[in-house]
Motif scaffolding. Structure first.
Motif, mmCIF file in Angstrom:
data_model
loop_
_atom_site.group_PDB
_atom_site.id
_atom_site.type_symbol
_atom_site.label_atom_id
_atom_site.label_comp_id
_atom_site.label_asym_id
_atom_site.label_seq_id
_atom_site.Cartn_x
_atom_site.Cartn_y
_atom_site.Cartn_z
ATOM 1 N N VAL A 61 0.838 -1.195 0.000
ATOM 2 C CA VAL A 61 0.000 0.000 0.000
ATOM 3 C C VAL A 61 0.876 1.250 0.000
ATOM 4 O O VAL A 61 1.900 1.297 0.677
ATOM 5 C CB VAL A 61 -0.923 0.008 1.252
ATOM 6 C CG1 VAL A 61 -1.704 1.295 1.360
ATOM 7 C CG2 VAL A 61 -1.855 -1.192 1.228
ATOM 8 N N GLU A 62 0.449 2.258 -0.762
ATOM 9 C CA GLU A 62 1.108 3.575 -0.729
ATOM 10 C C GLU A 62 0.679 4.294 0.546
ATOM 11 O O GLU A 62 -0.495 4.698 0.673
ATOM 12 C CB GLU A 62 0.680 4.415 -1.938
ATOM 13 C CG GLU A 62 1.238 3.955 -3.245
ATOM 14 C CD GLU A 62 2.695 4.283 -3.425
ATOM 15 O OE1 GLU A 62 3.267 5.050 -2.619
ATOM 16 O OE2 GLU A 62 3.274 3.759 -4.385
ATOM 17 N N ALA A 63 1.577 4.456 1.484
ATOM 18 C CA ALA A 63 1.242 5.066 2.768
ATOM 19 C C ALA A 63 0.700 6.482 2.613
ATOM 20 O O ALA A 63 -0.238 6.873 3.316
ATOM 21 C CB ALA A 63 2.461 5.057 3.685
ATOM 22 N N ASP A 64 1.270 7.251 1.704
ATOM 23 C CA ASP A 64 0.883 8.658 1.562
ATOM 24 C C ASP A 64 -0.558 8.845 1.102
ATOM 25 O O ASP A 64 -1.135 9.912 1.306
ATOM 26 C CB ASP A 64 1.821 9.382 0.595
ATOM 27 C CG ASP A 64 3.221 9.525 1.152
ATOM 28 O OD1 ASP A 64 3.411 9.352 2.375
ATOM 29 O OD2 ASP A 64 4.139 9.799 0.363
ATOM 30 N N THR A 65 -1.148 7.827 0.497
ATOM 31 C CA THR A 65 -2.525 7.973 0.012
ATOM 32 C C THR A 65 -3.553 7.818 1.123
ATOM 33 O O THR A 65 -4.741 8.085 0.895
ATOM 34 C CB THR A 65 -2.839 6.938 -1.096
ATOM 35 O OG1 THR A 65 -2.786 5.625 -0.524
ATOM 36 C CG2 THR A 65 -1.865 7.055 -2.249
ATOM 37 N N LEU A 66 -3.118 7.421 2.313
ATOM 38 C CA LEU A 66 -4.062 7.134 3.389
ATOM 39 C C LEU A 66 -4.371 8.338 4.266
ATOM 40 O O LEU A 66 -5.274 8.288 5.100
ATOM 41 C CB LEU A 66 -3.542 5.975 4.236
ATOM 42 C CG LEU A 66 -3.298 4.682 3.441
ATOM 43 C CD1 LEU A 66 -2.684 3.624 4.352
ATOM 44 C CD2 LEU A 66 -4.564 4.178 2.789
ATOM 45 N N LEU A 70 -3.823 7.305 8.808
ATOM 46 C CA LEU A 70 -2.651 6.468 9.071
ATOM 47 C C LEU A 70 -1.826 7.115 10.175
ATOM 48 O O LEU A 70 -1.425 8.270 10.066
ATOM 49 C CB LEU A 70 -1.796 6.308 7.811
ATOM 50 C CG LEU A 70 -0.586 5.392 7.980
ATOM 51 C CD1 LEU A 70 -1.043 3.942 8.162
ATOM 52 C CD2 LEU A 70 0.333 5.503 6.783
ATOM 53 N N ARG A 71 -1.595 6.359 11.228
ATOM 54 C CA ARG A 71 -0.809 6.854 12.356
ATOM 55 C C ARG A 71 0.337 5.883 12.620
ATOM 56 O O ARG A 71 0.170 4.675 12.523
ATOM 57 C CB ARG A 71 -1.674 6.978 13.602
ATOM 58 C CG ARG A 71 -2.815 7.948 13.405
ATOM 59 C CD ARG A 71 -3.647 8.091 14.636
ATOM 60 N NE ARG A 71 -4.908 8.745 14.287
ATOM 61 C CZ ARG A 71 -6.038 8.555 14.914
ATOM 62 N NH1 ARG A 71 -6.085 7.752 15.957
ATOM 63 N NH2 ARG A 71 -7.131 9.169 14.518
ATOM 64 N N TYR A 85 -6.638 3.791 10.801
ATOM 65 C CA TYR A 85 -7.906 3.933 11.501
ATOM 66 C C TYR A 85 -8.996 4.133 10.456
ATOM 67 O O TYR A 85 -9.200 5.228 9.945
ATOM 68 C CB TYR A 85 -7.846 5.101 12.489
ATOM 69 C CG TYR A 85 -7.007 4.764 13.695
ATOM 70 C CD1 TYR A 85 -7.603 4.276 14.851
ATOM 71 C CD2 TYR A 85 -5.620 4.874 13.653
ATOM 72 C CE1 TYR A 85 -6.834 3.942 15.960
ATOM 73 C CE2 TYR A 85 -4.853 4.533 14.762
ATOM 74 C CZ TYR A 85 -5.463 4.069 15.900
ATOM 75 O OH TYR A 85 -4.700 3.727 16.992
ATOM 76 N N GLY A 86 -9.643 3.054 10.122
ATOM 77 C CA GLY A 86 -10.681 3.054 9.101
ATOM 78 C C GLY A 86 -10.421 1.943 8.106
ATOM 79 O O GLY A 86 -9.472 1.166 8.232
#
Length: 114
Positions: A61-66, A70-71, A85-86
């Motif tokens: 998964v591309e972290a920046d798209t979340l 994203l924490r 979270y979600g």
């Protein structure tokens, strides 16, 4: 862009593909967020939580798209782990790799991008 990874049983991932969203495992639902790992954390996550299991996928998964859902929070050995979270909208998924189980219960993990 940084990549994060989710190890997921094949049947659960196939259901997510049908629905267009991944809502998380039983552990994720219990904890209130979807557990992810960095590339460096995946091997230990696989050993600790998926040892001996077959029919697994490694979801990239591309972290920046979340966004702010994203924490990065301390977890195992006080390392920061990515927690979503979600639900995971599958448009954020860049690749899905099969994880092959070895006879000794560990896994071959291909496709990691640090």
């Amino acid at each position: 862009m940084p990549k994060i990874y989710k190890i997921c049983p094949a049947p659960a991932w196939r259901e997510a593909e049908r629905q267009g969203v991944y809502r998380g495992s039983a552990d994720d639902l219990r904890d209130g967020f979807i557990h992810f790992s960095t590339a460096a954390q995946v091997p230990e996550t696989a050993r600790k939580h998926f040892f001996g299991q077959t029919a697994l996928f490694l979801v990239e998964v591309e972290a920046d798209t979340l966004g702010d859902r994203l924490r990065w929070e301390p977890s195992r050995n006080d390392e920061l782990f990515p927690h979503l979270y979600g639900e995971l909208d599958l448009v954020a998924v860049t690749a899905v790799h099969q994880m092959h189980a070895r006879p000794d219960g560990t896994h071959d993990i291909f496709g990691l991008v640090p």
